[in-house]
Design an enzyme around this catalytic site. Structure first.
Site, PDB file in Angstrom:
ATOM      1  N   TYR A 136      50.634  82.337  53.273  1.00  0.00           N
ATOM      2  CA  TYR A 136      50.503  81.081  53.301  1.00  0.00           C
ATOM      3  C   TYR A 136      51.921  80.357  53.554  1.00  0.00           C
ATOM      4  O   TYR A 136      52.693  80.124  52.981  1.00  0.00           O
ATOM      5  CB  TYR A 136      49.908  80.588  51.751  1.00  0.00           C
ATOM      6  CG  TYR A 136      49.572  79.254  51.690  1.00  0.00           C
ATOM      7  CD1 TYR A 136      49.375  78.347  52.765  1.00  0.00           C
ATOM      8  CD2 TYR A 136      49.028  78.727  50.519  1.00  0.00           C
ATOM      9  CE1 TYR A 136      49.039  77.281  52.637  1.00  0.00           C
ATOM     10  CE2 TYR A 136      48.315  77.404  50.397  1.00  0.00           C
ATOM     11  CZ  TYR A 136      48.450  76.802  51.462  1.00  0.00           C
ATOM     12  OH  TYR A 136      47.831  75.252  51.256  1.00  0.00           O
ATOM     13  N   LYS A 164      47.880  82.163  56.635  1.00  0.00           N
ATOM     14  CA  LYS A 164      47.202  80.968  56.409  1.00  0.00           C
ATOM     15  C   LYS A 164      48.071  79.877  57.127  1.00  0.00           C
ATOM     16  O   LYS A 164      49.195  79.363  56.526  1.00  0.00           O
ATOM     17  CB  LYS A 164      46.966  80.544  54.860  1.00  0.00           C
ATOM     18  CG  LYS A 164      46.002  79.339  54.731  1.00  0.00           C
ATOM     19  CD  LYS A 164      46.022  79.090  53.253  1.00  0.00           C
ATOM     20  CE  LYS A 164      45.056  77.762  53.285  1.00  0.00           C
ATOM     21  NZ  LYS A 164      44.954  77.413  51.674  1.00  0.00           N
TER      22      LYS A 164
END
Length: 308
Positions: A136, A164
């Site tokens: 992420y 992400k």
């Protein structure tokens, strides 16, 4: 690749009762709505899931319950957001034991790790789990950027498979594709840049407002994938004022209010978060009410790939 990094994967909210315990009944209602809409995975324990307030045993319960609800239809991912490498390895192991099929991983929490420390943190977890990992990358909110040079090193771990992408720099999608091709799958993580990112080559969307509007979110993905860009764009333009509720410090409260409006959630949050009140609440409710009044009629969007 053991997990298909594509499509819409909701970063689901965690449901609580008025007595501040897990509301598994409403949680199941929401997960089933996501499945009915055609989502491609479920992400637990992210920012929207109020991960920082959840007990380890609650995370475990949520993972096990979600695995039961989805019954193999889509993969279940658990977020790992820990302060220590030791804690992150333990969290990854627990998620795997509970039936998760993948991990979303943030850099170390609280301590602003340097580049080398961040790389070693991710690699240590990757080397201690068989689960595929999505890094992420959100330097805006979490103050640590995972650069492309850092990914060069991270991708030596076979199970680090996706990012992400939440840098807010739309051109980063192209940079990643140019440098890594399909080796690093891209899941866009910013609702207000989602369609733009998909059109630039992102493989999927870790979505927020999908928690309240699952069908509209999946429709945008499926329509653009099938080349029906104008139809996707029309829905996206309607959606944007609602999507902007996600890029706000009160995103959890905002989205939970939207879930109330669509009948698949409550506004219960866990302290220190508190429900919205006053002018702030009025403004958010007005945005949601307008969205509900003008909610578009969706074309048949499922199975489009089989028709093109």
């Amino acid at each position: 690749m053991s997990l298909k990094w594509k499509g819409v994967m909701p970063a689901v909210t965690t449901k609580f009762t008025n007595d501040d315990v897990l509301d598994l009944q409403m949680f199941e209602t929401n997960i089933k709505a996501q499945l009915d809409a055609g989502v491609h995975g479920i992400v637990l324990g992210g920012t929207l899931g109020e991960a920082s307030t959840l007990l380890d045993e609650e995370k475990s319960i949520l993972t096990q319950e979600t695995v039961k609800i989805v019954n193999g239809k889509v993969p279940v991912l658990m977020n790992v957001a820990e302060q220590s490498t030791k804690g992150a390895i333990a969290a990854a192991k627990k998620a795997e034991d509970d039936g998760a099929k993948g991990l979303m991983m943030l850099p170390p929490m609280r301590y602003k790790a340097g580049d080398r420390e961040t790389v070693e943190y991710f690699k240590a977890v990757a080397n201690n789990t068989s689960l595929p990992i999505m890094v992420y990358n959100n330097p805006v909110d979490y103050k640590i950027e995972v650069t492309l040079d850092m990914f060069d090193e991270l991708l030596k771990c076979d199970n680090i498979e996706a990012v992400k992408e939440s840098t807010r720099d739309i051109s980063n999608v192209t940079r990643i594709k140019n440098r890594f091709g399909d080796r690093l799958k891209i899941m866009t993580g910013v609702d207000t840049l989602a369609l733009e990112s998909l059109l630039m080559g992102a493989d999927g969307w870790i979505a927020g407002l999908v928690c309240a509007f699952p069908r509209e979110t999946v429709a945008i993905y499926e329509l653009q994938k099938a080349g029906r860009i104008q139809e996707a764009l029309a829905i996206y333009r309607w959606f944007l004022p609602l999507l902007e509720l996600d890029i706000n410090p009160k995103l959890v409260q905002n989205i939970k209010l939207a879930e109330v409006a669509t009948g698949i959630g409550t506004e219960n949050v866990r302290a220190p978060r508190l429900p919205l009140f006053g002018e702030e609440r009025t403004k958010v409710l007005a945005i949601i009410a307008k969205g509900m009044r003008t909610r578009p009629t969706l074309p048949e969007y499922k199975n489009l790939q089989e028709l093109v």
